[in-house]
Design a protein around this motif. Structure first.
Motif, PDB file in Angstrom:
ATOM      1  N   LYS A 112       0.856  -1.194   0.128  1.00 37.08           N
ATOM      2  CA  LYS A 112      -0.076  -0.022   0.099  1.00 37.08           C
ATOM      3  C   LYS A 112       1.042   1.365   0.045  1.00 37.08           C
ATOM      4  O   LYS A 112       1.726   1.213   0.594  1.00 37.08           O
ATOM      5  N   ALA A 113       0.512   2.195  -0.691  1.00 36.71           N
ATOM      6  CA  ALA A 113       1.324   3.636  -0.845  1.00 36.71           C
ATOM      7  C   ALA A 113       0.503   4.334   0.417  1.00 36.71           C
ATOM      8  O   ALA A 113      -0.742   4.666   0.467  1.00 36.71           O
ATOM      9  N   ILE A 114       1.344   4.586   1.207  1.00 37.72           N
ATOM     10  CA  ILE A 114       0.881   5.288   2.470  1.00 37.72           C
ATOM     11  C   ILE A 114       0.646   6.837   2.286  1.00 37.72           C
ATOM     12  O   ILE A 114       1.337   7.425   1.368  1.00 37.72           O
ATOM     13  N   GLY A 115      -0.567   7.145   2.563  1.00 36.15           N
ATOM     14  CA  GLY A 115      -1.048   8.523   2.006  1.00 36.15           C
ATOM     15  C   GLY A 115      -2.153   8.347   1.153  1.00 36.15           C
ATOM     16  O   GLY A 115      -2.845   9.452   0.782  1.00 36.15           O
ATOM     17  N   LYS A 116      -2.025   7.121   0.184  1.00 41.13           N
ATOM     18  CA  LYS A 116      -2.700   7.223  -0.862  1.00 41.13           C
ATOM     19  C   LYS A 116      -3.655   5.959  -0.412  1.00 41.13           C
ATOM     20  O   LYS A 116      -4.846   6.247  -0.786  1.00 41.13           O
ATOM     21  N   ASP A 117      -3.045   4.922  -0.355  1.00 41.85           N
ATOM     22  CA  ASP A 117      -3.999   3.723  -0.215  1.00 41.85           C
ATOM     23  C   ASP A 117      -4.401   3.322   1.353  1.00 41.85           C
ATOM     24  O   ASP A 117      -4.967   2.632   1.814  1.00 41.85           O
ATOM     25  N   ALA A 118      -3.323   4.114   2.082  1.00 43.08           N
ATOM     26  CA  ALA A 118      -3.593   4.050   3.715  1.00 43.08           C
ATOM     27  C   ALA A 118      -3.098   5.261   4.358  1.00 43.08           C
ATOM     28  O   ALA A 118      -2.350   5.838   3.909  1.00 43.08           O
ATOM     29  N   ASN A 119      -4.101   5.623   5.188  1.00 40.65           N
ATOM     30  CA  ASN A 119      -3.956   6.858   5.863  1.00 40.65           C
ATOM     31  C   ASN A 119      -4.455   6.914   7.399  1.00 40.65           C
ATOM     32  O   ASN A 119      -4.782   5.831   7.661  1.00 40.65           O
ATOM     33  N   PHE A 120      -4.216   7.895   8.222  1.00 45.36           N
ATOM     34  CA  PHE A 120      -4.717   7.762   9.537  1.00 45.36           C
ATOM     35  C   PHE A 120      -5.283   9.044  10.120  1.00 45.36           C
ATOM     36  O   PHE A 120      -5.100  10.192   9.433  1.00 45.36           O
ATOM     37  N   PHE A 121      -6.135   8.779  10.912  1.00 45.12           N
ATOM     38  CA  PHE A 121      -6.588  10.322  11.665  1.00 45.12           C
ATOM     39  C   PHE A 121      -6.105   9.974  13.143  1.00 45.12           C
ATOM     40  O   PHE A 121      -6.000   8.844  13.586  1.00 45.12           O
ATOM     41  N   PRO A 122      -6.069  10.988  13.938  1.00 44.08           N
ATOM     42  CA  PRO A 122      -5.709  11.089  15.460  1.00 44.08           C
ATOM     43  C   PRO A 122      -6.772  10.203  16.000  1.00 44.08           C
ATOM     44  O   PRO A 122      -7.898  10.322  15.634  1.00 44.08           O
ATOM     45  N   PHE A 123      -6.356   9.440  17.081  1.00 45.04           N
ATOM     46  CA  PHE A 123      -7.446   8.858  17.801  1.00 45.04           C
ATOM     47  C   PHE A 123      -8.164   9.954  18.329  1.00 45.04           C
ATOM     48  O   PHE A 123      -7.803  11.004  18.878  1.00 45.04           O
ATOM     49  N   PRO A 124      -9.730   9.960  18.262  1.00 41.04           N
ATOM     50  CA  PRO A 124     -10.380  10.905  18.504  1.00 41.04           C
ATOM     51  C   PRO A 124     -10.849  11.096  20.089  1.00 41.04           C
ATOM     52  O   PRO A 124     -10.711  10.223  20.988  1.00 41.04           O
ATOM     53  N   ALA A 125     -11.235  12.509  20.587  1.00 38.98           N
ATOM     54  CA  ALA A 125     -11.275  12.886  21.673  1.00 38.98           C
ATOM     55  C   ALA A 125     -12.675  12.178  22.250  1.00 38.98           C
ATOM     56  O   ALA A 125     -13.542  11.933  21.480  1.00 38.98           O
ATOM     57  N   VAL A 126     -12.637  11.898  23.613  1.00 39.68           N
ATOM     58  CA  VAL A 126     -13.667  11.033  24.173  1.00 39.68           C
ATOM     59  C   VAL A 126     -14.539  12.182  25.068  1.00 39.68           C
ATOM     60  O   VAL A 126     -13.783  12.884  26.248  1.00 39.68           O
ATOM     61  N   ASP A 127     -15.814  12.018  25.364  1.00 39.83           N
ATOM     62  CA  ASP A 127     -16.808  12.993  26.050  1.00 39.83           C
ATOM     63  C   ASP A 127     -16.046  14.482  26.226  1.00 39.83           C
ATOM     64  O   ASP A 127     -16.119  14.742  27.588  1.00 39.83           O
ATOM     65  N   GLY A 128     -15.814  15.097  25.424  1.00 40.95           N
ATOM     66  CA  GLY A 128     -15.097  16.443  25.658  1.00 40.95           C
ATOM     67  C   GLY A 128     -13.665  16.517  25.989  1.00 40.95           C
ATOM     68  O   GLY A 128     -13.415  17.814  26.238  1.00 40.95           O
ATOM     69  N   GLY A 129     -13.067  15.272  26.124  1.00 38.69           N
ATOM     70  CA  GLY A 129     -11.662  15.730  26.509  1.00 38.69           C
ATOM     71  C   GLY A 129     -10.874  16.110  25.414  1.00 38.69           C
ATOM     72  O   GLY A 129     -11.323  16.174  24.269  1.00 38.69           O
ATOM     73  N   LYS A 130      -9.662  16.236  25.580  1.00 38.99           N
ATOM     74  CA  LYS A 130      -8.616  16.325  24.655  1.00 38.99           C
ATOM     75  C   LYS A 130      -8.127  14.981  23.931  1.00 38.99           C
ATOM     76  O   LYS A 130      -8.268  14.005  24.433  1.00 38.99           O
ATOM     77  N   ALA A 131      -7.788  15.214  22.247  1.00 41.09           N
ATOM     78  CA  ALA A 131      -7.525  13.855  21.861  1.00 41.09           C
ATOM     79  C   ALA A 131      -6.250  13.463  22.499  1.00 41.09           C
ATOM     80  O   ALA A 131      -5.340  14.296  22.769  1.00 41.09           O
ATOM     81  N   PRO A 132      -6.103  12.041  22.766  1.00 40.05           N
ATOM     82  CA  PRO A 132      -5.154  11.636  23.328  1.00 40.05           C
ATOM     83  C   PRO A 132      -3.683  11.509  22.560  1.00 40.05           C
ATOM     84  O   PRO A 132      -4.000  11.383  21.243  1.00 40.05           O
ATOM     85  N   VAL A 133      -2.759  11.509  23.159  1.00 40.59           N
ATOM     86  CA  VAL A 133      -1.251  11.247  22.666  1.00 40.59           C
ATOM     87  C   VAL A 133      -0.894   9.925  23.576  1.00 40.59           C
ATOM     88  O   VAL A 133       0.010  10.523  24.408  1.00 40.59           O
ATOM     89  N   VAL A 134      -0.746   8.819  23.193  1.00 44.99           N
ATOM     90  CA  VAL A 134      -0.089   7.903  23.745  1.00 44.99           C
ATOM     91  C   VAL A 134       1.135   7.563  23.193  1.00 44.99           C
ATOM     92  O   VAL A 134       1.163   7.228  21.999  1.00 44.99           O
TER      93      VAL A 134
END
Length: 442
Positions: A298-320
């Motif tokens: 897969k071409a990364i950015g074309k065939d496969a991409n990501f979005f940040p793990f989304p925020a839960v219940d009004g909290g900040k989006a996590p970065v683990v």
């Protein structure tokens, strides 16, 4: 101590987004070693869990260090049991000079056994300048800085097939509830929403940790990670209930709960990016890209991409995150060389070598993002560095192995049981607390 999942998976990271580029390192002289070949004729020995392409890419960093200082370097791959291997080498009078430590818990273990030398003042100053203070925190034990985080993993990325989301008419979501809603729309279009690697318990801990960090916040995350907060706390029950929304919805998971429990991590990536896709999305760290690219073309950015793990219940989006820290051993024979290498590894020049080779993220905020070989890696690195002190180290990698890092036991098994039957979050929380209390006393 078992090598736990952050480093089990950094072998996948070595595959990630590699464009085959090589690097020869740049920048000024190494402050601890000098640019005058001050270590000519000396050998610096380094031990770490890396093997294969990861070891080859790290060797490029060591070679660049050698070009600057005149030192020769020797790398020993410890395999999974870094603690056991390093301990036996110390006992045998053959301690390496530097060890790349794969977890916070291992670093703490080494420090409390009296194996480590603190970082030099010069290296500490570089760390203060080049890294968010959270990395200093995770490299310190009882207020003394021993570990320099050289390599990191970003474990808050949800990977998806752009074709699957486009066909369903959905865009990358920014909240957890929106992600589940988008998932149901994907499912209505013919593919399951998520591929879940329930056969590997560590993936389930990562799901929990991202939800918990966003929903409960960093202070409670830190308290739970240190077991200063009990797993029976209402915040844990709430996070399990949130996770249970996904686990109990057979429409959302490829193969349902039974299918998930029979899917390992590589298999979960294959179900999204393989030749016969079964799902539109898979949650895991930046290393997903390596499997998608190198195993499934897969071409990364074309065939496969990501979005940040989304925020839960009004909290900040996590970065683990996870990562590997460089430490100097007291019993190493080349103390000058060890400190010179640590000083070099703290520089953006050192990070740039591996960044150009691929399969690498650096927590060093002074590293030019242009050093990375493609836009997706740059975006991942920008997210990691941009999170600053809100980054939190993988919680189960901070725990005793009996609780956070053992197959068929502790958190891994209890979350697998919860995936199988997510109807009793309070009961699961009680089981987690019982297992944690036992492990943290041991």
């Amino acid at each position: 101590m078992m090598r736990r999942r952050t480093t089990l998976l950094t072998s996948c990271t070595a595959l990630a987004l590699a464009l085959g580029a090589t690097a020869c390192g740049g920048g000024g002289p190494v402050s601890a070693g000098g640019g005058d070949k001050a270590l000519s004729g000396q050998t610096v020995t380094v031990a770490g869990v890396w093997s294969g392409s990861e070891q080859k890419n790290f060797q490029k960093v060591l070679d660049a260090f050698g070009e600057k200082t005149g030192a020769k370097t020797s790398f020993v791959s410890t395999g999974d049991n870094v603690s056991t291997v390093v301990g036996s080498k110390i006992e045998g009078g053959n301690a390496p000079d530097v060890v790349m430590v794969p977890q916070v818990g291992v670093l703490q273990q080494f420090a409390r056994k009296g194996w480590l030398k603190p970082l030099s003042k010069a290296t500490q100053n570089t760390v203060d300048t080049n890294f968010a203070s959270v990395w200093k925190k995770y490299g310190s034990v009882d207020g003394t800085l021993y570990g320099l985080y050289f390599k990191a993993a970003h474990k808050s990325t949800v990977w998806y097939s752009p074709d699957a989301l486009t066909q369903a008419g959905v865009k990358p979501p920014t909240t957890y509830d929106a992600m589940l809603k988008a998932g149901r729309t994907v499912s209505d279009s013919g593919l399951a929403a998520f591929s879940v690697a329930g056969q590997d318990g560590w993936t389930l801990t990562d799901w929990f940790e991202n939800i918990y960090l966003s929903q409960a916040g960093p202070e409670k995350y830190d308290a739970l990670a240190a077991h200063k907060l009990k797993w029976t706390d209402a915040s844990v029950v709430s996070a399990l209930s949130t996770l249970g929304k996904l686990f109990k919805d057979k429409q959302l998971i490829a193969g349902g709960q039974k299918g998930a429990l029979n899917t390992d991590f590589p298999g979960s990536v294959e179900k999204v990016f393989g030749p016969e896709p079964e799902a539109g999305m898979v949650y895991e760290g930046d290393f997903v890209a390596g499997v998608a690219k190198d195993q499934f073309g897969k071409a990364i950015g074309k065939d496969a991409n990501f979005f940040p793990f989304p925020a839960v219940d009004g909290g900040k989006a996590p970065v683990v995150s996870g990562g590997d820290a460089a430490v100097a051993l007291k019993d190493g024979k080349n103390q000058k060389g060890a400190q010179a290498l640590l000083d070099y590894l703290a520089t953006p020049e050192a990070a740039a070598v591996w960044a150009k080779a691929g399969g690498f993220l650096s927590p060093n905020k002074k590293l030019d993002l242009a050093s990375y070989g493609d836009e997706i890696t740059r975006a991942t690195a920008k997210s990691l560095v941009g999170a600053g002190d809100s980054v939190r180290f993988d919680m189960s990698d901070q725990a005793p192995a009996a609780f956070g890092g053992t197959k068929g036991a502790g958190e891994w098994k209890l979350l697998q049981d919860f995936l199988r039957d997510p109807s009793d979050p309070k009961g699961t929380a009680a089981g987690l607390e019982a297992a944690a209390a036992k492990a943290y006393k041991g």
